[in-house]
Scaffold this motif. Structure first.
Motif, mmCIF file in Angstrom:
data_model
loop_
_atom_site.group_PDB
_atom_site.id
_atom_site.type_symbol
_atom_site.label_atom_id
_atom_site.label_comp_id
_atom_site.label_asym_id
_atom_site.label_seq_id
_atom_site.Cartn_x
_atom_site.Cartn_y
_atom_site.Cartn_z
ATOM 1 N N ALA A 27 22.394 39.868 32.347
ATOM 2 C CA ALA A 27 22.854 38.615 32.245
ATOM 3 C C ALA A 27 24.521 38.601 31.563
ATOM 4 O O ALA A 27 25.178 37.674 31.873
ATOM 5 C CB ALA A 27 21.959 37.724 31.250
ATOM 6 N N GLN A 28 24.504 39.311 30.486
ATOM 7 C CA GLN A 28 25.619 39.543 29.749
ATOM 8 C C GLN A 28 26.818 39.497 30.703
ATOM 9 O O GLN A 28 28.000 39.217 30.783
ATOM 10 C CB GLN A 28 25.781 40.431 28.563
ATOM 11 C CG GLN A 28 26.948 40.262 27.695
ATOM 12 C CD GLN A 28 26.982 41.139 26.567
ATOM 13 O OE1 GLN A 28 26.014 42.194 26.532
ATOM 14 N NE2 GLN A 28 27.726 41.073 25.628
ATOM 15 N N THR A 29 26.739 40.575 31.566
ATOM 16 C CA THR A 29 27.664 41.072 32.532
ATOM 17 C C THR A 29 27.851 40.105 33.666
ATOM 18 O O THR A 29 28.912 39.677 34.125
ATOM 19 C CB THR A 29 27.236 42.533 33.032
ATOM 20 O OG1 THR A 29 27.137 43.422 32.199
ATOM 21 C CG2 THR A 29 28.176 43.079 34.061
ATOM 22 N N GLY A 30 26.684 39.560 34.275
ATOM 23 C CA GLY A 30 26.826 38.781 35.480
ATOM 24 C C GLY A 30 27.495 37.387 34.909
ATOM 25 O O GLY A 30 28.188 36.750 35.812
ATOM 26 N N PHE A 31 27.198 37.001 33.821
ATOM 27 C CA PHE A 31 27.634 35.558 33.552
ATOM 28 C C PHE A 31 28.933 35.673 32.786
ATOM 29 O O PHE A 31 29.350 34.627 32.476
ATOM 30 C CB PHE A 31 26.683 34.980 32.501
ATOM 31 C CG PHE A 31 25.389 34.625 33.211
ATOM 32 C CD1 PHE A 31 25.144 34.329 34.437
ATOM 33 C CD2 PHE A 31 24.121 34.713 32.457
ATOM 34 C CE1 PHE A 31 23.782 34.290 35.048
ATOM 35 C CE2 PHE A 31 22.730 34.409 33.108
ATOM 36 C CZ PHE A 31 22.639 34.388 34.492
ATOM 37 N N ALA A 32 29.659 36.796 32.951
ATOM 38 C CA ALA A 32 30.963 36.796 32.274
ATOM 39 C C ALA A 32 31.808 36.389 33.395
ATOM 40 O O ALA A 32 32.478 37.106 34.167
ATOM 41 C CB ALA A 32 31.390 38.157 31.915
ATOM 42 N N LEU A 33 32.151 35.027 33.627
ATOM 43 C CA LEU A 33 32.691 34.251 34.946
ATOM 44 C C LEU A 33 34.346 34.555 34.771
ATOM 45 O O LEU A 33 35.006 34.503 33.713
ATOM 46 C CB LEU A 33 32.498 32.793 34.835
ATOM 47 C CG LEU A 33 30.997 32.544 34.966
ATOM 48 C CD1 LEU A 33 30.641 31.086 34.695
ATOM 49 C CD2 LEU A 33 30.365 32.917 36.099
ATOM 50 N N PRO A 34 34.849 34.682 35.884
ATOM 51 C CA PRO A 34 36.138 34.773 36.025
ATOM 52 C C PRO A 34 36.781 33.481 35.650
ATOM 53 O O PRO A 34 36.173 32.494 35.651
ATOM 54 C CB PRO A 34 36.528 35.144 37.622
ATOM 55 C CG PRO A 34 35.359 34.833 38.185
ATOM 56 C CD PRO A 34 34.261 34.852 37.179
ATOM 57 N N GLY A 35 38.135 33.654 35.420
ATOM 58 C CA GLY A 35 38.972 32.458 35.017
ATOM 59 C C GLY A 35 38.614 31.222 36.039
ATOM 60 O O GLY A 35 38.387 29.935 35.632
ATOM 61 N N TRP A 36 38.819 31.490 37.082
ATOM 62 C CA TRP A 36 38.577 30.516 38.280
ATOM 63 C C TRP A 36 37.281 29.484 38.179
ATOM 64 O O TRP A 36 37.101 28.419 38.348
ATOM 65 C CB TRP A 36 38.817 30.720 39.740
ATOM 66 C CG TRP A 36 37.865 31.921 40.305
ATOM 67 C CD1 TRP A 36 38.029 33.102 40.141
ATOM 68 C CD2 TRP A 36 36.713 31.426 41.056
ATOM 69 N NE1 TRP A 36 36.867 33.597 40.708
ATOM 70 C CE2 TRP A 36 35.990 32.688 41.292
ATOM 71 C CE3 TRP A 36 35.893 30.119 41.298
ATOM 72 C CZ2 TRP A 36 34.905 32.926 41.867
ATOM 73 C CZ3 TRP A 36 34.668 30.398 41.811
ATOM 74 C CH2 TRP A 36 34.136 31.534 42.100
ATOM 75 N N ALA A 37 36.182 30.412 38.040
ATOM 76 C CA ALA A 37 34.771 29.896 37.673
ATOM 77 C C ALA A 37 34.550 29.153 36.538
ATOM 78 O O ALA A 37 33.842 27.981 36.595
ATOM 79 C CB ALA A 37 33.835 31.119 37.821
ATOM 80 N N ASN A 38 35.353 29.395 35.306
ATOM 81 C CA ASN A 38 35.358 28.490 34.199
ATOM 82 C C ASN A 38 35.976 27.378 34.566
ATOM 83 O O ASN A 38 35.495 26.296 34.109
ATOM 84 C CB ASN A 38 35.834 29.400 32.986
ATOM 85 C CG ASN A 38 35.120 30.484 32.532
ATOM 86 O OD1 ASN A 38 33.849 30.347 32.409
ATOM 87 N ND2 ASN A 38 35.450 31.495 32.311
ATOM 88 N N ALA A 39 37.260 27.340 35.243
ATOM 89 C CA ALA A 39 37.625 26.073 35.435
ATOM 90 C C ALA A 39 36.989 25.405 36.433
ATOM 91 O O ALA A 39 36.862 24.146 36.235
ATOM 92 C CB ALA A 39 39.167 26.409 36.243
ATOM 93 N N LEU A 40 36.223 25.850 37.407
ATOM 94 C CA LEU A 40 35.292 25.208 38.204
ATOM 95 C C LEU A 40 34.348 24.411 37.292
ATOM 96 O O LEU A 40 33.721 23.213 37.629
ATOM 97 C CB LEU A 40 34.906 25.929 39.226
ATOM 98 C CG LEU A 40 33.957 25.150 40.473
ATOM 99 C CD1 LEU A 40 34.777 24.528 41.135
ATOM 100 C CD2 LEU A 40 33.350 26.263 41.495
ATOM 101 N N MET A 41 33.759 25.062 36.232
ATOM 102 C CA MET A 41 32.783 24.573 35.428
ATOM 103 C C MET A 41 33.182 23.380 34.796
ATOM 104 O O MET A 41 32.459 22.356 34.441
ATOM 105 C CB MET A 41 32.098 25.551 34.530
ATOM 106 C CG MET A 41 31.249 26.641 35.378
ATOM 107 S SD MET A 41 29.972 25.986 36.354
ATOM 108 C CE MET A 41 28.816 25.528 34.992
#
Length: 153
Positions: free
Chosen positions: A40-54
């Motif tokens: 979970a810790q590894t997989g949910f470390a989202l890249p910048g574009w995904a954080n922007a999308l959220m």
């Protein structure tokens, strides 16, 4: 890198107790020796574009009265934790439009990740249809990060 496969969540998962006819549930698996918590810790470390999308999602959904921020405490999950054992982690939340959970289960040298969604109304159905391409993209990205990660000592 180990291959990501689309597969059903193992029947041993506690998530199956919530699945009702008509609910959405998907599943992916990859060979990994990570614990569910490490995955979970590894997989949910989202890249910048995904954080922007959220952030964009939160901005768009806020006027509809939907949850736009995580209510999780601690640093282990981005959503509230429902199950946390050696072999399974289930996180997620309930909202007016839909309820969802993400299950990460370790079994036979594999990490399985599944997302369950129960749509509560028409808005939930529309929302899921709109976010589905992004869900697939984000989930497969999470599984790639899990596949390439080594377990912590």
């Amino acid at each position: 890198m180990p291959k990501i496969i689309k597969t059903a969540l193992p029947q041993t998962s506690t998530l199956w107790a919530q699945v009702q006819p008509g609910d959405f549930i998907d599943g992916y698996a990859v060979q990994s020796h990570l614990s569910p918590q490490q995955a979970a810790q590894t997989g949910f470390a989202l890249p910048g574009w995904a954080n922007a999308l959220m952030r964009l999602r939160n901005l768009i959904m806020k006027p509809f009265g939907l949850k736009t921020e995580s209510s999780a405490t601690g640093d282990q999950a981005i959503f509230p934790v429902h199950v946390d054992t050696m072999d399974e982690l289930v996180i997620g939340t309930d909202d007016s439009h839909l309820n969802f959970r993400i299950a990460i289960i370790r079994q036979n040298g594999m990490i399985h990740m599944a997302t369950w969604v129960h749509r509560n109304n028409l808005l939930g159905r529309v929302y899921l249809a709109v976010v589905m391409p992004f869900h697939i993209l984000l989930t497969r990205g999470a599984m790639r990060r899990i596949a390439s990660a080594a377990p912590s000592p």
